[in-house]
Design a protein around this motif. Structure first.
Motif, short mmCIF file in Angstrom:
data_model
loop_
_atom_site.label_atom_id
_atom_site.label_comp_id
_atom_site.label_asym_id
_atom_site.label_seq_id
_atom_site.Cartn_x
_atom_site.Cartn_y
_atom_site.Cartn_z
N ILE A 55 34.68 5.31 -11.46
CA ILE A 55 34.49 6.13 -12.72
C ILE A 55 34.46 7.48 -12.62
N VAL A 56 33.61 8.13 -11.73
CA VAL A 56 34.02 9.48 -11.30
C VAL A 56 35.42 10.08 -11.40
N ILE B 75 28.64 -2.23 -4.72
CA ILE B 75 28.88 -2.73 -5.51
C ILE B 75 28.68 -1.13 -6.29
N PHE B 76 27.33 -1.07 -6.45
CA PHE B 76 27.36 0.60 -7.04
C PHE B 76 28.66 1.12 -6.83
N LEU C 80 37.37 8.47 -13.16
CA LEU C 80 38.09 8.61 -15.15
C LEU C 80 37.27 10.24 -15.51
N PHE D 191 31.99 1.43 -8.08
CA PHE D 191 32.06 1.62 -9.10
C PHE D 191 31.67 3.40 -9.75
N ASP D 192 30.56 3.50 -9.32
CA ASP D 192 30.23 4.77 -9.37
C ASP D 192 31.74 6.13 -8.93
#
Lengths: 408, 118
Positions: free
Chosen positions: B74-75, B66-67, B77, B70-71
Protein backbone atom coordinates in the motif's frame (compact mmCIF):
# COMPACT_ATOMS: atom_id res chain seq x y z
CA UNK A 1 -0.14 41.56 11.21
CA UNK A 2 -2.58 42.15 14.03
CA UNK A 3 -2.16 40.67 17.47
CA UNK A 4 -5.85 40.02 18.09
CA UNK A 5 -6.52 38.40 14.72
CA UNK A 6 -3.47 36.19 14.69
CA UNK A 7 -1.53 36.10 17.97
CA UNK A 8 0.99 33.29 17.51
CA UNK A 9 2.78 34.52 14.35
CA UNK A 10 2.75 38.02 15.88
CA UNK A 11 4.59 36.75 18.96
CA UNK A 12 7.02 34.72 16.85
CA UNK A 13 7.73 37.74 14.67
CA UNK A 14 8.27 39.97 17.70
CA UNK A 15 10.61 37.44 19.32
CA UNK A 16 12.59 37.02 16.10
CA UNK A 17 13.05 40.79 15.76
CA UNK A 18 14.06 41.07 19.39
CA UNK A 19 16.63 38.27 19.22
CA UNK A 20 18.03 39.53 15.91
CA UNK A 21 18.43 42.99 17.40
CA UNK A 22 20.62 41.44 20.08
CA UNK A 23 23.01 40.53 17.29
CA UNK A 24 22.39 36.77 17.21
CA UNK A 25 22.75 34.95 13.89
CA UNK A 26 19.62 34.11 11.94
CA UNK A 27 20.15 30.34 11.96
CA UNK A 28 20.62 30.34 15.72
CA UNK A 29 17.40 32.32 16.23
CA UNK A 30 15.44 29.91 14.01
CA UNK A 31 16.75 26.88 15.89
CA UNK A 32 16.05 28.50 19.25
CA UNK A 33 12.47 29.35 18.30
CA UNK A 34 11.88 25.82 17.00
CA UNK A 35 13.20 24.47 20.29
CA UNK A 36 10.88 26.71 22.31
CA UNK A 37 7.93 25.82 20.10
CA UNK A 38 8.57 22.09 20.41
CA UNK A 39 8.93 22.27 24.21
CA UNK A 40 5.74 24.34 24.50
CA UNK A 41 3.70 21.97 22.32
CA UNK A 42 4.99 18.81 24.06
CA UNK A 43 4.48 20.17 27.57
CA UNK A 44 1.13 21.66 26.63
CA UNK A 45 -0.06 18.37 25.18
CA UNK A 46 1.03 16.42 28.25
CA UNK A 47 -0.54 18.86 30.71
CA UNK A 48 -3.68 18.98 28.58
CA UNK A 49 -3.85 15.21 29.03
CA UNK A 50 -4.44 15.58 32.77
CA UNK A 51 -7.47 17.69 31.90
CA UNK A 52 -8.59 15.06 29.38
CA UNK A 53 -8.34 12.31 31.98
CA UNK A 54 -10.61 14.27 34.31
CA UNK A 55 -13.08 15.02 31.51
CA UNK A 56 -13.12 11.43 30.35
CA UNK A 57 -13.77 10.09 33.84
CA UNK A 58 -16.51 12.64 34.43
CA UNK A 59 -18.24 12.08 31.09
CA UNK A 60 -17.76 8.32 31.40
CA UNK A 61 -19.42 8.45 34.81
CA UNK A 62 -22.38 10.25 33.31
CA UNK A 63 -22.68 7.69 30.51
CA UNK A 64 -22.77 4.87 33.03
CA UNK A 65 -25.13 6.64 35.44
CA UNK A 66 -22.46 7.39 38.04
CA UNK A 67 -21.16 10.69 39.36
CA UNK A 68 -17.52 10.32 38.37
CA UNK A 69 -14.81 12.14 40.36
CA UNK A 70 -16.48 14.74 42.60
CA UNK A 71 -14.33 15.18 45.72
CA UNK A 72 -11.23 17.18 44.82
CA UNK A 73 -12.24 20.73 43.96
CA UNK A 74 -15.45 21.80 42.23
CA UNK A 75 -16.81 18.91 40.10
CA UNK A 76 -13.67 16.97 41.02
CA UNK A 77 -11.70 19.11 38.60
CA UNK A 78 -8.40 18.74 40.47
CA UNK A 79 -8.68 14.95 40.64
CA UNK A 80 -6.11 14.35 37.90
CA UNK A 81 -3.70 16.83 39.46
CA UNK A 82 -3.97 15.00 42.77
CA UNK A 83 -3.43 11.71 40.96
CA UNK A 84 -0.42 13.17 39.18
CA UNK A 85 1.16 14.37 42.43
CA UNK A 86 0.59 10.98 43.96
CA UNK A 87 1.98 9.01 41.04
CA UNK A 88 5.12 11.18 40.99
CA UNK A 89 6.03 10.00 44.47
CA UNK A 90 5.29 6.30 43.97
CA UNK A 91 8.06 3.74 44.12
CA UNK A 92 9.35 2.13 40.94
CA UNK A 93 9.17 -1.62 41.42
CA UNK A 94 11.69 -3.43 39.25
CA UNK A 95 10.64 -7.09 39.24
CA UNK A 96 13.25 -9.84 39.11
CA UNK A 97 14.56 -10.87 35.72
CA UNK A 98 13.44 -7.80 33.77
CA UNK A 99 15.39 -6.75 30.72
CA UNK A 100 16.44 -3.29 31.91
CA UNK A 101 16.82 -1.42 28.63
CA UNK A 102 13.52 -2.41 26.95
CA UNK A 103 11.68 -2.18 30.27
CA UNK A 104 12.73 1.43 30.86
CA UNK A 105 12.65 2.51 27.22
CA UNK A 106 9.07 1.36 26.59
CA UNK A 107 7.17 4.04 28.61
CA UNK A 108 9.28 6.82 27.11
CA UNK A 109 8.76 5.51 23.60
CA UNK A 110 5.02 5.10 24.15
CA UNK A 111 4.59 8.79 24.98
CA UNK A 112 7.10 10.01 22.40
CA UNK A 113 5.35 8.09 19.60
CA UNK A 114 2.10 9.90 20.33
CA UNK A 115 3.65 13.32 20.96
CA UNK A 116 5.62 13.21 17.72
CA UNK A 117 2.40 13.26 15.68
CA UNK A 118 1.78 16.79 16.97
CA UNK A 119 4.82 17.99 15.02
CA UNK A 120 2.97 17.85 11.70
CA UNK A 121 -0.54 18.92 12.73
CA UNK A 122 -1.70 22.28 11.33
CA UNK A 123 -3.54 24.03 14.17
CA UNK A 124 -4.67 27.00 12.11
CA UNK A 125 -3.91 28.65 8.80
CA UNK A 126 -0.77 30.30 10.10
CA UNK A 127 0.12 28.07 13.05
CA UNK A 128 1.48 24.75 11.94
CA UNK A 129 4.47 22.73 12.92
CA UNK A 130 6.28 21.16 10.06
CA UNK A 131 4.58 21.05 6.67
CA UNK A 132 6.72 18.18 5.38
CA UNK A 133 5.55 16.73 2.08
CA UNK A 134 5.22 13.22 3.54
CA UNK A 135 3.01 14.11 6.51
CA UNK A 136 0.67 11.13 6.18
CA UNK A 137 3.53 8.65 5.88
CA UNK A 138 5.09 10.26 8.96
CA UNK A 139 1.91 9.70 10.97
CA UNK A 140 1.75 6.05 9.89
CA UNK A 141 5.42 5.47 10.68
CA UNK A 142 5.14 7.08 14.10
CA UNK A 143 2.05 4.98 14.77
CA UNK A 144 4.28 1.95 14.20
CA UNK A 145 6.65 3.21 16.91
CA UNK A 146 3.84 2.93 19.46
CA UNK A 147 3.57 -0.79 18.69
CA UNK A 148 7.31 -1.02 19.20
CA UNK A 149 6.87 0.38 22.71
CA UNK A 150 4.23 -2.25 23.49
CA UNK A 151 6.34 -5.16 22.33
CA UNK A 152 9.33 -3.82 24.27
CA UNK A 153 7.20 -3.54 27.41
CA UNK A 154 5.85 -7.05 27.04
CA UNK A 155 9.22 -8.58 26.25
CA UNK A 156 11.15 -6.76 28.94
CA UNK A 157 8.73 -7.46 31.80
CA UNK A 158 9.58 -11.12 32.41
CA UNK A 159 5.91 -11.90 32.89
CA UNK A 160 3.69 -14.27 30.94
CA UNK A 161 0.64 -12.04 31.06
CA UNK A 162 2.67 -9.11 29.81
CA UNK A 163 4.09 -11.14 26.94
CA UNK A 164 0.71 -12.51 25.90
CA UNK A 165 -0.86 -9.07 26.23
CA UNK A 166 1.86 -7.55 24.09
CA UNK A 167 1.40 -10.14 21.34
CA UNK A 168 -2.32 -9.58 21.33
CA UNK A 169 -1.93 -5.83 21.28
CA UNK A 170 0.54 -5.88 18.43
CA UNK A 171 -1.56 -8.34 16.41
CA UNK A 172 -4.57 -6.05 16.81
CA UNK A 173 -2.75 -2.79 16.17
CA UNK A 174 -0.90 -3.92 13.06
CA UNK A 175 -4.04 -5.53 11.67
CA UNK A 176 -6.10 -2.38 11.98
CA UNK A 177 -3.31 -0.35 10.47
CA UNK A 178 -3.91 -2.02 7.09
CA UNK A 179 -7.42 -0.66 6.26
CA UNK A 180 -6.40 2.67 7.82
CA UNK A 181 -3.43 3.02 5.49
CA UNK A 182 -5.57 2.00 2.52
CA UNK A 183 -8.31 4.57 3.09
CA UNK A 184 -5.76 7.31 3.76
CA UNK A 185 -5.03 7.06 0.02
CA UNK A 186 -8.33 8.82 -0.68
CA UNK A 187 -7.58 12.20 0.94
CA UNK A 188 -4.13 12.09 -0.69
CA UNK A 189 -5.80 11.46 -4.06
CA UNK A 190 -8.20 14.37 -3.67
CA UNK A 191 -5.64 16.86 -2.48
CA UNK A 192 -2.68 15.68 -4.55
CA UNK A 193 -0.28 15.97 -1.62
CA UNK A 194 0.74 14.08 1.49
CA UNK A 195 1.42 17.24 3.51
CA UNK A 196 -1.27 17.75 6.15
CA UNK A 197 -1.39 21.50 5.58
CA UNK A 198 -2.05 20.99 1.88
CA UNK A 199 -4.74 18.43 2.70
CA UNK A 200 -6.53 20.90 4.96
CA UNK A 201 -6.19 23.65 2.39
CA UNK A 202 -7.82 21.40 -0.24
CA UNK A 203 -10.86 20.83 2.01
CA UNK A 204 -13.05 23.82 1.23
CA UNK A 205 -15.66 21.06 1.23
CA UNK A 206 -14.59 18.51 3.88
CA UNK A 207 -13.59 15.09 2.58
CA UNK A 208 -16.26 13.45 4.75
CA UNK A 209 -18.72 14.62 2.09
CA UNK A 210 -16.71 13.08 -0.75
CA UNK A 211 -15.87 9.80 0.96
CA UNK A 212 -18.16 8.88 3.87
CA UNK A 213 -17.34 5.17 3.73
CA UNK A 214 -13.60 5.81 3.84
CA UNK A 215 -14.21 8.21 6.70
CA UNK A 216 -16.12 5.62 8.66
CA UNK A 217 -13.46 2.95 8.09
CA UNK A 218 -10.80 5.39 9.27
CA UNK A 219 -12.83 6.22 12.38
CA UNK A 220 -13.33 2.55 13.31
CA UNK A 221 -9.64 1.84 12.74
CA UNK A 222 -8.52 4.77 14.84
CA UNK A 223 -10.66 3.56 17.75
CA UNK A 224 -9.04 0.14 17.34
CA UNK A 225 -5.59 1.73 17.20
CA UNK A 226 -6.30 3.38 20.53
CA UNK A 227 -7.13 0.01 22.00
CA UNK A 228 -10.34 1.24 23.57
CA UNK A 229 -13.70 -0.45 23.95
CA UNK A 230 -15.08 -2.18 21.92
CA UNK A 231 -11.54 -3.01 20.80
CA UNK A 232 -9.91 -3.16 24.25
CA UNK A 233 -8.73 -6.75 23.90
CA UNK A 234 -5.18 -5.71 24.61
CA UNK A 235 -6.21 -4.71 28.12
CA UNK A 236 -9.00 -7.26 28.70
CA UNK A 237 -8.86 -7.12 32.49
CA UNK A 238 -10.74 -10.36 32.94
CA UNK A 239 -8.39 -12.35 30.72
CA UNK A 240 -4.97 -10.76 30.82
CA UNK A 241 -5.25 -8.85 34.12
CA UNK A 242 -3.96 -5.67 32.48
CA UNK A 243 -2.00 -6.65 29.41
CA UNK A 244 1.47 -5.50 28.51
CA UNK A 245 1.82 -2.90 31.29
CA UNK A 246 1.17 -5.28 34.19
CA UNK A 247 4.61 -5.07 35.81
CA UNK A 248 4.89 -1.30 35.62
CA UNK A 249 4.47 0.89 38.66
CA UNK A 250 4.74 4.53 39.60
CA UNK A 251 5.23 7.04 36.83
CA UNK A 252 6.35 4.32 34.43
CA UNK A 253 2.78 3.05 34.46
CA UNK A 254 1.61 6.66 34.43
CA UNK A 255 3.41 7.18 31.15
CA UNK A 256 1.44 4.37 29.51
CA UNK A 257 -1.71 5.88 30.97
CA UNK A 258 -0.86 9.32 29.60
CA UNK A 259 0.05 7.82 26.23
CA UNK A 260 -3.33 6.06 26.08
CA UNK A 261 -5.38 9.20 26.72
CA UNK A 262 -3.17 11.39 24.57
CA UNK A 263 -3.42 8.87 21.75
CA UNK A 264 -7.21 9.04 21.82
CA UNK A 265 -7.15 12.82 21.59
CA UNK A 266 -4.43 12.77 18.95
CA UNK A 267 -6.39 10.44 16.73
CA UNK A 268 -9.39 12.74 17.09
CA UNK A 269 -7.12 15.58 15.89
CA UNK A 270 -5.82 13.52 12.97
CA UNK A 271 -9.37 12.56 12.01
CA UNK A 272 -10.43 16.22 12.11
CA UNK A 273 -7.44 17.27 10.04
CA UNK A 274 -7.85 14.66 7.36
CA UNK A 275 -11.61 14.27 6.99
CA UNK A 276 -13.40 17.17 8.70
CA UNK A 277 -11.41 20.00 7.19
CA UNK A 278 -9.18 20.93 10.13
CA UNK A 279 -9.21 24.69 10.66
CA UNK A 280 -11.45 25.37 7.65
CA UNK A 281 -14.64 27.24 8.40
CA UNK A 282 -16.43 30.52 7.71
CA UNK A 283 -14.30 33.62 8.19
CA UNK A 284 -10.87 32.02 8.62
CA UNK A 285 -9.37 34.01 5.75
CA UNK A 286 -9.91 37.30 7.60
CA UNK A 287 -9.42 36.10 11.18
CA UNK A 288 -6.93 33.19 11.25
CA UNK A 289 -7.33 32.67 15.01
CA UNK A 290 -10.87 31.43 14.36
CA UNK A 291 -9.31 28.43 12.60
CA UNK A 292 -7.84 27.22 15.87
CA UNK A 293 -11.24 27.49 17.53
CA UNK A 294 -12.94 25.55 14.71
CA UNK A 295 -10.26 22.89 14.94
CA UNK A 296 -10.75 22.59 18.72
CA UNK A 297 -14.54 22.36 18.46
CA UNK A 298 -14.43 19.70 15.74
CA UNK A 299 -11.78 17.70 17.61
CA UNK A 300 -13.76 17.77 20.84
CA UNK A 301 -16.88 16.60 18.99
CA UNK A 302 -14.98 13.65 17.50
CA UNK A 303 -13.47 12.92 20.91
CA UNK A 304 -16.92 12.96 22.50
CA UNK A 305 -18.16 10.50 19.88
CA UNK A 306 -15.23 8.21 20.70
CA UNK A 307 -16.11 8.43 24.40
CA UNK A 308 -19.74 7.64 23.68
CA UNK A 309 -18.69 4.50 21.81
CA UNK A 310 -16.18 3.57 24.48
CA UNK A 311 -18.65 3.73 27.34
CA UNK A 312 -21.63 2.06 25.67
CA UNK A 313 -20.39 -0.80 23.50
CA UNK A 314 -19.25 -4.12 25.00
CA UNK A 315 -16.02 -5.83 24.04
CA UNK A 316 -15.57 -7.98 20.93
CA UNK A 317 -14.29 -11.51 21.04
CA UNK A 318 -10.83 -11.73 19.48
CA UNK A 319 -11.83 -13.85 16.48
CA UNK A 320 -14.74 -11.50 15.76
CA UNK A 321 -12.41 -8.55 15.92
CA UNK A 322 -9.88 -10.09 13.54
CA UNK A 323 -12.66 -11.20 11.18
CA UNK A 324 -14.09 -7.67 11.16
CA UNK A 325 -10.73 -6.31 10.17
CA UNK A 326 -9.47 -8.81 7.61
CA UNK A 327 -12.71 -10.06 6.10
CA UNK A 328 -14.80 -6.89 6.07
CA UNK A 329 -12.84 -3.67 6.53
CA UNK A 330 -9.80 -4.51 4.39
CA UNK A 331 -11.73 -5.68 1.28
CA UNK A 332 -14.18 -2.80 1.74
CA UNK A 333 -11.30 -0.32 1.92
CA UNK A 334 -9.73 -1.72 -1.26
CA UNK A 335 -13.05 -1.51 -3.13
CA UNK A 336 -13.66 2.01 -1.81
CA UNK A 337 -10.33 3.23 -3.18
CA UNK A 338 -10.96 1.72 -6.62
CA UNK A 339 -14.50 3.00 -6.77
CA UNK A 340 -13.60 6.51 -5.66
CA UNK A 341 -10.80 6.69 -8.22
CA UNK A 342 -13.09 5.50 -11.04
CA UNK A 343 -16.08 7.73 -10.23
CA UNK A 344 -13.89 10.75 -9.60
CA UNK A 345 -12.04 10.27 -12.92
CA UNK A 346 -15.28 9.77 -14.85
CA UNK A 347 -16.73 13.18 -13.91
CA UNK A 348 -14.88 16.44 -14.70
CA UNK A 349 -13.77 18.39 -11.65
CA UNK A 350 -15.60 21.56 -12.69
CA UNK A 351 -19.02 19.99 -12.02
CA UNK A 352 -18.60 19.94 -8.24
CA UNK A 353 -22.23 19.28 -7.35
CA UNK A 354 -22.59 16.35 -9.77
CA UNK A 355 -19.25 14.96 -8.62
CA UNK A 356 -20.27 15.04 -4.96
CA UNK A 357 -23.66 13.54 -5.80
CA UNK A 358 -22.14 10.69 -7.79
CA UNK A 359 -19.58 9.94 -5.09
CA UNK A 360 -22.28 9.96 -2.41
CA UNK A 361 -24.49 7.59 -4.38
CA UNK A 362 -21.56 5.27 -5.05
CA UNK A 363 -20.63 5.30 -1.35
CA UNK A 364 -24.20 4.58 -0.36
CA UNK A 365 -24.37 1.59 -2.73
CA UNK A 366 -21.08 0.33 -1.35
CA UNK A 367 -22.30 0.71 2.22
CA UNK A 368 -25.54 -1.15 1.51
CA UNK A 369 -23.63 -3.96 -0.22
CA UNK A 370 -21.25 -4.27 2.71
CA UNK A 371 -24.17 -4.28 5.12
CA UNK A 372 -25.88 -7.05 3.14
CA UNK A 373 -22.70 -9.09 3.09
CA UNK A 374 -22.23 -8.74 6.84
CA UNK A 375 -25.82 -9.83 7.39
CA UNK A 376 -25.45 -12.96 5.25
CA UNK A 377 -22.11 -13.69 6.89
CA UNK A 378 -23.61 -13.52 10.36
CA UNK A 379 -26.63 -15.61 9.32
CA UNK A 380 -24.23 -18.37 8.31
CA UNK A 381 -22.82 -18.39 11.86
CA UNK A 382 -25.94 -17.96 13.99
CA UNK A 383 -25.62 -16.81 17.57
CA UNK A 384 -26.71 -19.53 19.95
CA UNK A 385 -29.40 -18.29 22.27
CA UNK A 386 -28.70 -19.17 25.87
CA UNK A 387 -31.89 -20.29 27.61
CA UNK A 388 -32.38 -21.88 30.99
CA UNK A 389 -29.52 -23.61 32.72
CA UNK A 390 -28.28 -25.60 29.72
CA UNK A 391 -25.63 -23.45 28.08
CA UNK A 392 -24.30 -24.31 24.62
CA UNK A 393 -20.75 -25.61 24.76
CA UNK A 394 -17.98 -24.26 22.61
CA UNK A 395 -16.91 -27.75 21.45
CA UNK A 396 -19.49 -30.38 22.51
CA UNK A 397 -17.60 -33.19 20.72
CA UNK A 398 -14.73 -33.19 23.23
CA UNK A 399 -16.96 -33.78 26.24
CA UNK A 400 -16.26 -36.93 28.18
CA UNK A 401 -19.09 -39.44 28.64
CA UNK A 402 -19.60 -38.53 32.28
CA UNK A 403 -19.91 -34.87 31.51
CA UNK A 404 -22.42 -35.61 28.74
CA UNK A 405 -24.61 -37.43 31.18
CA UNK A 406 -24.58 -34.54 33.60
CA UNK A 407 -25.28 -32.13 30.76
CA UNK A 408 -28.38 -34.09 29.87
CA UNK B 1 12.27 22.60 3.27
CA UNK B 2 15.38 21.88 5.31
CA UNK B 3 13.95 24.00 8.13
CA UNK B 4 10.87 21.79 8.28
CA UNK B 5 13.04 18.73 8.83
CA UNK B 6 15.08 20.63 11.42
CA UNK B 7 11.89 21.35 13.35
CA UNK B 8 10.87 17.70 13.07
CA UNK B 9 14.23 16.54 14.38
CA UNK B 10 14.12 18.95 17.32
CA UNK B 11 10.54 17.92 18.03
CA UNK B 12 11.44 14.22 18.08
CA UNK B 13 14.30 14.83 20.51
CA UNK B 14 12.05 16.93 22.77
CA UNK B 15 9.26 14.35 22.58
CA UNK B 16 11.72 11.72 23.84
CA UNK B 17 13.34 14.03 26.39
CA UNK B 18 10.21 15.24 28.20
CA UNK B 19 8.89 11.81 29.31
CA UNK B 20 12.47 10.76 30.10
CA UNK B 21 12.93 13.84 32.28
CA UNK B 22 9.61 13.23 34.03
CA UNK B 23 10.64 9.64 34.76
CA UNK B 24 14.00 10.82 36.14
CA UNK B 25 12.37 13.41 38.42
CA UNK B 26 9.86 10.86 39.68
CA UNK B 27 12.73 8.45 40.25
CA UNK B 28 14.42 11.01 42.49
CA UNK B 29 11.23 11.81 44.41
CA UNK B 30 10.07 8.26 44.95
CA UNK B 31 11.11 5.97 47.82
CA UNK B 32 13.34 2.98 47.12
CA UNK B 33 12.55 0.08 49.44
CA UNK B 34 12.77 -3.12 47.43
CA UNK B 35 12.28 -6.52 49.01
CA UNK B 36 12.18 -10.00 47.47
CA UNK B 37 8.43 -10.44 47.80
CA UNK B 38 7.68 -7.05 46.32
CA UNK B 39 10.02 -7.66 43.41
CA UNK B 40 8.72 -11.10 42.51
CA UNK B 41 6.96 -11.58 39.20
CA UNK B 42 3.21 -11.08 39.37
CA UNK B 43 1.06 -14.08 38.56
CA UNK B 44 -2.26 -13.68 40.40
CA UNK B 45 -0.65 -14.47 43.76
CA UNK B 46 0.83 -17.80 42.69
CA UNK B 47 4.50 -18.68 42.60
CA UNK B 48 5.64 -18.37 39.00
CA UNK B 49 6.33 -21.61 37.19
CA UNK B 50 8.89 -21.97 34.40
CA UNK B 51 10.39 -19.27 32.22
CA UNK B 52 8.26 -16.33 31.20
CA UNK B 53 9.36 -16.31 27.55
CA UNK B 54 6.75 -18.91 26.71
CA UNK B 55 5.79 -20.34 23.35
CA UNK B 56 2.95 -18.46 21.75
CA UNK B 57 0.44 -19.02 19.01
CA UNK B 58 1.86 -19.05 15.49
CA UNK B 59 -1.25 -17.10 14.47
CA UNK B 60 0.30 -13.84 15.65
CA UNK B 61 3.25 -14.45 13.37
CA UNK B 62 1.00 -15.13 10.39
CA UNK B 63 -0.89 -11.89 10.97
CA UNK B 64 2.45 -10.14 11.15
CA UNK B 65 3.44 -11.59 7.76
CA UNK B 66 0.16 -10.59 6.08
CA UNK B 67 0.43 -7.12 7.57
CA UNK B 68 3.96 -6.74 6.23
CA UNK B 69 2.92 -7.70 2.70
CA UNK B 70 -0.09 -5.39 2.72
CA UNK B 71 1.52 -2.39 4.31
CA UNK B 72 4.55 -2.41 2.04
CA UNK B 73 2.40 -2.74 -1.05
CA UNK B 74 0.00 0.00 0.00
CA UNK B 75 2.87 2.35 0.71
CA UNK B 76 3.90 1.80 -2.91
CA UNK B 77 0.49 3.23 -3.91
CA UNK B 78 1.08 6.59 -2.21
CA UNK B 79 3.18 8.10 -5.03
CA UNK B 80 0.35 7.12 -7.36
CA UNK B 81 -2.18 8.87 -5.12
CA UNK B 82 -0.08 12.06 -5.09
CA UNK B 83 0.04 12.04 -8.89
CA UNK B 84 -3.65 11.08 -9.19
CA UNK B 85 -4.82 14.46 -10.54
CA UNK B 86 -2.21 14.33 -13.29
CA UNK B 87 -2.83 10.80 -14.60
CA UNK B 88 -5.57 9.91 -17.09
CA UNK B 89 -8.05 7.03 -16.86
CA UNK B 90 -5.22 4.68 -17.80
CA UNK B 91 -3.61 5.37 -14.42
CA UNK B 92 -6.77 4.25 -12.66
CA UNK B 93 -6.78 1.01 -14.64
CA UNK B 94 -3.22 0.40 -13.50
CA UNK B 95 -4.38 0.98 -9.92
CA UNK B 96 -7.11 -1.61 -10.41
CA UNK B 97 -4.56 -4.12 -11.73
CA UNK B 98 -2.32 -3.50 -8.73
CA UNK B 99 -5.20 -3.84 -6.27
CA UNK B 100 -6.46 -7.02 -7.97
CA UNK B 101 -3.04 -8.58 -7.46
CA UNK B 102 -3.09 -7.44 -3.84
CA UNK B 103 -6.64 -8.70 -3.27
CA UNK B 104 -5.82 -12.07 -4.81
CA UNK B 105 -3.10 -12.37 -2.18
CA UNK B 106 -5.68 -11.63 0.50
CA UNK B 107 -8.04 -14.17 -1.07
CA UNK B 108 -5.28 -16.79 -1.10
CA UNK B 109 -4.56 -16.20 2.59
CA UNK B 110 -8.29 -16.34 3.29
CA UNK B 111 -8.79 -19.63 1.42
CA UNK B 112 -5.75 -21.14 3.12
CA UNK B 113 -7.36 -20.35 6.46
CA UNK B 114 -4.64 -17.92 7.55
CA UNK B 115 -7.28 -15.41 8.63
CA UNK B 116 -9.16 -17.79 10.91
CA UNK B 117 -8.47 -17.32 14.60
CA UNK B 118 -7.95 -20.91 15.79
Amino acid sequence: MNFIYDPVPWVINWLTQLLLSWGLSENFVTTLLYLVGAVLICLGAMLFTTMLIWAERKIGGRFQDRLGPNRVGPWGIFQSIADMLKIFTKEYINPVGIDKIPFNLAPILAVAAVLAVWAVIPFSQTVFGSNINVGILFIIAIGGLGEMAIILAGFGSNNKYALLGAFRAVAQLISYEVPMVIVLLIPVMFSGSMGLNDIVQAQTIPFIVYAPVACMIFFICSIAENGRAPFDLLEADSELVAGYNIEYSGLKFGMFFVADFLHAFTSAIVFTTIFLGGWQGPGVEQIPVLGGAYMLIKTLLVYFLMLAIRFTVPRFRIDQMMALNWKILTPLALVTVVMTALVDKAIPHEMTAIRIGALLVANLILWLLADRMITTFSKRNPVQVVTGKLRPLARPEILSVAEKETAQ
Amino acid sequence: MLNEWLYLGIFLVIALAIPAAALLIAGMLSPKKPNPIKDSTYECGMETVGVSWVQFKVQYYIYGLIFLVFDVEIVLLYPWAVAYNKVALFGVIELILFIVILASGLLYAWRKGALEWV
